[in-house]
Design a protein around this motif. Structure first.
Motif, short mmCIF file in Angstrom:
data_model
loop_
_atom_site.label_atom_id
_atom_site.label_comp_id
_atom_site.label_asym_id
_atom_site.label_seq_id
_atom_site.Cartn_x
_atom_site.Cartn_y
_atom_site.Cartn_z
N LYS A 111 36.59 35.21 45.46
CA LYS A 111 36.51 35.38 46.91
C LYS A 111 35.67 36.57 47.34
CE LYS A 111 39.35 35.16 51.07
NZ LYS A 111 40.72 34.93 51.61
N TYR A 112 35.68 37.65 46.54
CA TYR A 112 35.05 38.88 47.00
C TYR A 112 33.91 39.40 46.12
CZ TYR A 112 39.06 39.03 50.12
OH TYR A 112 40.00 38.72 51.07
N ILE A 113 33.81 38.88 44.89
CA ILE A 113 32.75 39.34 43.99
C ILE A 113 31.61 38.33 43.90
CG2 ILE A 113 32.19 40.04 41.63
CD1 ILE A 113 33.84 42.07 43.22
N ARG A 114 31.93 37.06 43.70
CA ARG A 114 30.90 36.03 43.59
C ARG A 114 29.98 35.98 44.81
NH1 ARG A 114 30.22 31.67 40.23
NH2 ARG A 114 32.38 31.57 39.49
N PRO A 115 30.49 36.12 46.06
CA PRO A 115 29.59 36.05 47.22
C PRO A 115 28.52 37.13 47.27
CG PRO A 115 31.84 35.68 47.90
CD PRO A 115 31.90 36.14 46.49
N HIS A 116 28.65 38.15 46.44
CA HIS A 116 27.65 39.22 46.40
C HIS A 116 26.60 38.98 45.32
CE1 HIS A 116 29.57 41.85 49.37
NE2 HIS A 116 30.72 41.47 48.85
N GLY A 117 26.49 37.74 44.87
CA GLY A 117 25.44 37.40 43.91
C GLY A 117 25.79 37.71 42.47
N ILE A 118 27.07 37.83 42.18
CA ILE A 118 27.52 38.10 40.81
C ILE A 118 28.05 36.81 40.20
CG2 ILE A 118 29.20 39.37 39.42
CD1 ILE A 118 29.07 41.52 41.74
N GLU A 119 27.55 36.46 39.02
CA GLU A 119 27.94 35.22 38.36
C GLU A 119 29.22 35.45 37.56
OE1 GLU A 119 26.22 32.05 35.04
OE2 GLU A 119 24.86 33.51 35.98
N ILE A 120 30.18 34.55 37.70
CA ILE A 120 31.46 34.67 37.01
C ILE A 120 31.63 33.51 36.05
CG2 ILE A 120 33.96 34.83 37.30
CD1 ILE A 120 33.37 35.80 40.19
N ASP A 121 31.83 33.83 34.79
CA ASP A 121 32.13 32.82 33.77
C ASP A 121 33.55 33.02 33.28
OD1 ASP A 121 29.57 32.00 34.08
OD2 ASP A 121 28.92 32.42 32.03
N TYR A 122 34.14 31.95 32.72
CA TYR A 122 35.51 32.02 32.23
C TYR A 122 35.60 31.55 30.79
CZ TYR A 122 36.65 32.52 37.18
OH TYR A 122 36.73 32.96 38.47
N CYS A 123 36.61 32.09 30.12
CA CYS A 123 36.85 31.69 28.73
C CYS A 123 38.33 31.91 28.42
CB CYS A 123 36.00 32.54 27.78
SG CYS A 123 36.21 32.17 26.03
N PRO A 124 39.00 30.98 27.74
CA PRO A 124 40.39 31.22 27.33
C PRO A 124 40.45 32.43 26.39
CG PRO A 124 39.83 28.90 27.12
CD PRO A 124 38.56 29.63 27.36
N THR A 125 41.50 33.20 26.49
CA THR A 125 41.63 34.41 25.68
C THR A 125 41.48 34.12 24.19
OG1 THR A 125 43.03 35.50 27.32
CG2 THR A 125 43.20 36.28 25.05
N GLY A 126 42.09 33.07 23.72
CA GLY A 126 42.04 32.75 22.30
C GLY A 126 40.67 32.33 21.80
N GLU A 127 39.72 32.06 22.74
CA GLU A 127 38.38 31.63 22.34
C GLU A 127 37.32 32.72 22.55
OE1 GLU A 127 37.48 27.92 24.26
OE2 GLU A 127 39.43 27.04 23.75
#
Length: 369
Positions: A111-127
């Motif tokens: 909501k507050y970081i991505r709109p500023h042009g920052i790319e967010i990726d996700y990964c499960p902790t175990g991976e």
């Protein structure tokens, strides 16, 4: 490691007393002040209530001894997290977040970081161990993850992330510096919600950040000053007081958690149990290397939501509440918040109750389910 922790605790407990003159109070006072005397100069320790406070100083000095790093106090764990993202991410950066970690971290980032042009990726902790970390400006780790209690190798990931030019941030809320020391394992920044174990009495919101790199901690402290994300003196004092007993509380809670986990593992009404101290945990060997204690949080899976809710409701010594790390054992069915866990998954936070009394209560309820 335990010997080192013992020395750290002893130094933390005696730090303030070692600086006092005769007649001064041994406990830190609560400095309820928004303004300070500035007679002809601003070159003084405290200028204005949004900039600094003597009670903050007392807490931050204690946290700095505990972390062996400069520390900054915040009014909540999320305020601490927000400061790291805001102070150290810019448009065009990529950040890696755990897809199975604390949900609010992801919600804030979207909501507050991505709109500023920052790319967010996700990964499960175990991976995380298999994830290519090239191109990331920040690699954010939460281990054990909340609420699933998955684990990743901080030292290995930190080494690879730094080689790729990324800042390594670790949320150490579930373990505290007494159970796991991410800065020793190569992290650049460690943060925690001190609402949990550090304050320990479920009566205050708090958080902190620590780093051994002044170039990283400086912008975070400055962000707190300008943004105004500051803790009240009284709340700070509550955390400062709670911190004094962290060692004895955490020791009791972790020891009881190990006892309870081993007994629950053999009970037929528990469909599955997740606890780093059990050999059945997929990362148990890593937990033994990386953690000095296994923590006080267990993950229990019941056959369905109704059975899970009955276990919580019918146990005399469980407080049905969110959060964890308090002196009272608490639990909640995490799927009701939208976490990606089974409907019958319960996050059980062991408190300071005597282990046998707690087990007797649990066993009575489980046998009646």
């Amino acid at each position: 490691m335990s010997t080192r922790n013992d020395d750290i605790i002893a130094r933390m407990l005696h730090h303030r007393a070692s600086t006092l003159d005769g007649g001064e109070p041994v406990p830190a006072p609560i400095a309820m002040a928004s303004v300070y005397m500035l007679p002809g100069t601003i070159d003084v320790p405290h200028q204005y209530g949004r900039f600094s406070n003597p009670t903050w100083d007392a807490l931050e000095e204690s946290l700095s001894i505990l972390e062996d790093a400069e520390s900054v106090a915040f009014p909540s764990g999320m305020a601490a997290i927000a400061s790291v993202f805001t102070a150290h991410l810019s448009a065009g950066d990529r950040v890696l977040l755990p897809s199975d970690g604390y949900w609010t971290t992801r919600a804030y980032a979207e909501k507050y970081i991505r709109p500023h042009g920052i790319e967010i990726d996700y990964c499960p902790t175990g991976e995380y161990g298999a994830r290519d970390l090239s191109g990331f400006a920040m690699v954010y780790i939460e281990t054990p993850s909340n609420p699933g209690l998955d684990i990743c190798d901080i030292a290995e990931i930190a080494a690879r992330a730094k080689s790729a030019g990324a800042l390594v941030v670790v949320d150490n809320t579930t373990m505290t510096p007494l159970g796991q020391r991410p800065l020793d394992l190569g992290a650049d920044i460690v943060l925690a919600s001190d609402t949990k174990h550090v304050s320990g009495h479920s009566d205050v919101l708090s958080g902190h950040i620590a780093s051994r790199n002044s170039a990283l901690i400086g912008p975070i402290r400055e962000w707190r000053k300008f943004f105004g994300a500051i803790p009240s003196p009284f709340d700070t004092w509550l955390v400062y007081r709670g911190l004094k007993t962290l060692d004895v509380r955490f020791d009791r809670m972790c020891a009881t958690a190990e006892t309870i986990a081993n007994r629950l593992a053999d009970h037929p009404k528990i469909a599955a149990i997740r606890f780093p101290g059990l050999e059945t945990h997929p990362a148990h060997a890593l937990a033994r290397r990386q953690m000095t204690r296994f923590g006080s949080v267990l993950g229990l899976t019941f056959s369905d939501a109704a059975t899970a809710e009955r276990f919580i409701a019918e146990s005399r010594f469980i407080v049905p509440a969110t959060s964890f790390g308090g002196v009272h054992t608490s639990a909640e069915r995490r799927a009701r918040w939208g976490d990606q866990v089974a409907e019958g998954y319960v996050r059980l936070s062991i408190g300071c109750e005597p282990a046998d009394a707690l087990w007797s209560d649990f066993a009575s309820v489980l046998n009646a389910l």
